[in-house]
Enzyme design. Structure first.
Site, PDB file in Angstrom:
ATOM      1  N   PHE A 265       0.852  -1.213  -0.115  1.00  0.00           N
ATOM      2  CA  PHE A 265      -0.028   0.080   0.027  1.00  0.00           C
ATOM      3  C   PHE A 265       0.899   1.211  -0.072  1.00  0.00           C
ATOM      4  O   PHE A 265       1.846   1.504   0.864  1.00  0.00           O
ATOM      5  CB  PHE A 265      -0.918   0.079   1.321  1.00  0.00           C
ATOM      6  CG  PHE A 265      -2.086  -1.038   1.419  1.00  0.00           C
ATOM      7  CD1 PHE A 265      -2.613  -1.605   0.291  1.00  0.00           C
ATOM      8  CD2 PHE A 265      -2.215  -1.579   2.725  1.00  0.00           C
ATOM      9  CE1 PHE A 265      -3.333  -2.662   0.325  1.00  0.00           C
ATOM     10  CE2 PHE A 265      -2.960  -2.655   2.726  1.00  0.00           C
ATOM     11  CZ  PHE A 265      -3.839  -3.152   1.562  1.00  0.00           C
ATOM     12  N   GLU A 266       0.777   2.181  -1.027  1.00  0.00           N
ATOM     13  CA  GLU A 266       1.170   3.457  -0.905  1.00  0.00           C
ATOM     14  C   GLU A 266       0.055   4.552  -0.693  1.00  0.00           C
ATOM     15  O   GLU A 266      -0.849   4.470  -1.606  1.00  0.00           O
ATOM     16  CB  GLU A 266       1.787   3.811  -2.327  1.00  0.00           C
ATOM     17  CG  GLU A 266       2.505   5.066  -2.320  1.00  0.00           C
ATOM     18  CD  GLU A 266       2.809   5.871  -3.512  1.00  0.00           C
ATOM     19  OE1 GLU A 266       2.646   7.039  -3.665  1.00  0.00           O
ATOM     20  OE2 GLU A 266       3.245   4.912  -4.326  1.00  0.00           O
ATOM     21  N   LEU A 267      -0.074   4.906   0.547  1.00  0.00           N
ATOM     22  CA  LEU A 267      -1.300   5.509   1.152  1.00  0.00           C
ATOM     23  C   LEU A 267      -1.249   6.866   1.139  1.00  0.00           C
ATOM     24  O   LEU A 267      -0.426   7.642   0.485  1.00  0.00           O
ATOM     25  CB  LEU A 267      -1.890   4.718   2.361  1.00  0.00           C
ATOM     26  CG  LEU A 267      -2.142   3.322   2.075  1.00  0.00           C
ATOM     27  CD1 LEU A 267      -2.464   2.622   3.486  1.00  0.00           C
ATOM     28  CD2 LEU A 267      -2.887   3.142   0.914  1.00  0.00           C
ATOM     29  N   CYS A 300       0.878  12.319  -3.450  1.00  0.00           N
ATOM     30  CA  CYS A 300       0.934  11.795  -2.182  1.00  0.00           C
ATOM     31  C   CYS A 300       2.142  12.287  -1.505  1.00  0.00           C
ATOM     32  O   CYS A 300       2.100  12.230  -0.314  1.00  0.00           O
ATOM     33  CB  CYS A 300       0.894  10.178  -2.270  1.00  0.00           C
ATOM     34  SG  CYS A 300       2.201   9.798  -3.319  1.00  0.00           S
TER      35      CYS A 300
END
Length: 511
Positions: A265-267, A300
């Site tokens: 996950f890159e959140l 992000c």
């Protein structure tokens, strides 16, 4: 209207004509299809909220077909020699470069990102494919570990079919960043693009159709609650890579639990940029402005919290205010545009809502804080345009300092000491990235050790290095992309222990 803008608009309309005149569907098992049981929806451009054409939101049956195709193609693709995968992925990169103009213009219209940032998108996407293509022949390599009477060695094998879920902020770039290493590792792919920005994913599927064996690359458009959910639950899918919101990551982790899927996950992030009194003033100012207002603040790794030391606070904020006022807001295809429209009206209204929240919490709106309702030479007020915004006199406890706004909005907070800067930087549930500006080498090293983030840049904006690990900690994600870290995710590591025939084997039951 400048000649360049007019030319961009003309070419974009030519590329978009085919999407406007048909329904954009899916790519499953080597065939473009509208699937079965889905529903159409309008894909709107944020420049003026007119339609770029209809898109077919897939059904659970469509996702099942894509996952089954990836499963059927996996063994053959995984057993394709790395050198052959390398050739195919380089061919894919060549086609990206050939279609660079189309990709940039379509992407810019679809997601609202200014063309100045999108014009190199295909080149950067091609670089992703070339980098991982060159690593494909060595992807299965492991380590040799010697003992006195045994030799251990490791090898890696592709994990299986994988699900890739990509966001709407820079959809093309992030798709190539995820899919290229998966293919290089020997995995087959099912890609679910963001429903708000489906067009560049369709172009990628067209190139896959030209270059790759059928079933290796599959793409299903649609919404998270049906096709996204099914992708994360399907037993054929062995791993899921997501770029998206932290809440979405938690949701997907729950959905994949029953089948014990590997997750990457890159959140979200609420990333600090920390500027000390001794920083190179002009370089720090340039970086602060760039890292929040480029890409419409929809990045992000945007540095959305400015932590400014009190000794230069007033001077820095004064200079910053002027820079924010000077930012050019306009149509995404206007080459002079620095901030374009936000991707969708729902997100646009969410960002606008933080202006009232800031006032309620006691912050000052030093610049901006309004929707744009007056047209200019390229800006249509029917689009999702707002004034680039700067909040000052803020504290780290305010919602504008804690919640990911994901727009061209910066919150400035002052500090006095290095210890206070560390405390403020870490006082968030996120931990994706951080930026430190100081000419004091010892301080830079101390801050790099103490700031809680997966990635830190010292005296630099976000500089991308493909071999380096990319990812966050805390609520900002799990796992790392880049270089060999990508292969660690997309491949299983197997240890083999071979005896040299000299060690004593324990015995039981001898009489």
């Amino acid at each position: 209207m400048s000649d360049t803008y007019a030319s961009n608009l003309e070419r974009a309309n030519q590329y978009l004509e085919r999407f406007k005149n048909t329904t954009t569907g899916h790519y499953i098992n080597g065939a473009f299809t509208l699937g079965s049981g889905g529903r159409e929806y309008e894909n709107l451009t944020p420049t003026n909220n007119t339609s770029l054409g209809k898109v077919m939101a897939g059904s659970v049956a469509d996702m099942d077909a894509a996952c089954e195709a990836a499963e059927a193609a996996f063994e053959s693709w995984a057993n394709t020699p790395g050198a052959e995968r390398k050739k195919l992925l380089h061919k894919f990169a060549d086609r990206l470069v050939e279609r660079a103009d189309e990709i940039a213009l379509v992407e810019s219209m679809d997601c609202g990102q200014p063309i100045r940032f999108m014009k190199q998108a295909a080149v950067r996407g091609a670089a992703n494919f070339r980098f991982f293509a060159d690593k494909a022949p060595e992807a299965q390599n492991g380590l040799a570990l010697h003992q006195d009477e045994h030799v251990n060695y490791t090898l890696r094998k592709a994990i299986g079919p994988v699900g890739i879920i990509t966001p709407w902020n820079t959809p093309f770039m992030l798709s190539t960043w995820k899919i290229a290493p998966a293919l290089a590792a020997g995995c087959t792919v099912v890609h679910k693009p963001a429903e708000l920005t489906p067009l560049s994913a369709y172009i990628l599927a067209e190139i896959a159709d030209e270059v790759l064996p059928k079933g290796v690359w599959n793409m299903v458009n649609g919404f998270g609650e049906d096709v996204g959910k099914r992708l994360t639950e399907h037993p054929a899918i062995k791993a899921v890579a997501l770029v998206g919101e932290s809440a979405t990551g938690s949701h997907i982790m729950r959905q994949g639990a029953a089948t014990l899927k590997r997750m990457h996950f890159e959140l979200g992030g609420k990333n600090p940029v920390i500027v000390f009194d001794d920083a190179d003033f002009e370089r720090a100012l340039d970086a602060v402005v760039f890292m929040i207002y480029s890409l419409n603040g929809q990045r992000c790794t945007s540095s959305s919290r400015l932590l400014i030391q009190s000794g230069i606070r007033d001077r820095f904020i004064t200079a910053l205010e002027q820079r924010v006022r000077n930012l050019r807001v306009g149509h995404s295809l206007d080459p002079d545009t620095e901030v374009g429209p936000l991707v969708h009206t729902e997100h646009y209204n969410k960002v606008l809502g933080y202006f009232d929240i800031a006032r309620q919490d006691g912050a000052t709106i030093a610049v901006g804080g309004q929707r744009i309702t007056t047209a200019n030479s390229t800006l249509d007020p029917a689009g999702n345009y707002l004034e680039p915004t700067l909040f000052t006199h803020a504290s780290n406890s305010m919602r504008i300092a804690q919640e990911e706004i994901f727009g061209p909005v910066l919150t400035a907070i002052s500090f006095d000491t290095e210890e206070e800067a560390v405390r403020l930087a870490n006082d968030t549930e996120y931990g994706l990235s951080g930026y430190i500006w100081t000419e004091n080498t010892g301080r830079a090293l101390r801050m790099a050790k103490q700031v809680e983030a997966g990635m830190l840049w010292v005296n630099s904006e976000n500089n991308r290095n493909l071999p380096s690990p990319f990812g966050g900690i805390k609520m900002s994600g799990i796992g790392r992309d880049g270089g060999d870290w990508s292969f660690d995710f997309y491949m299983e590591t197997k240890n083999v222990c071979i005896a040299q025939g000299t060690h004593r084997v324990p015995t039981l039951g001898k009489r």
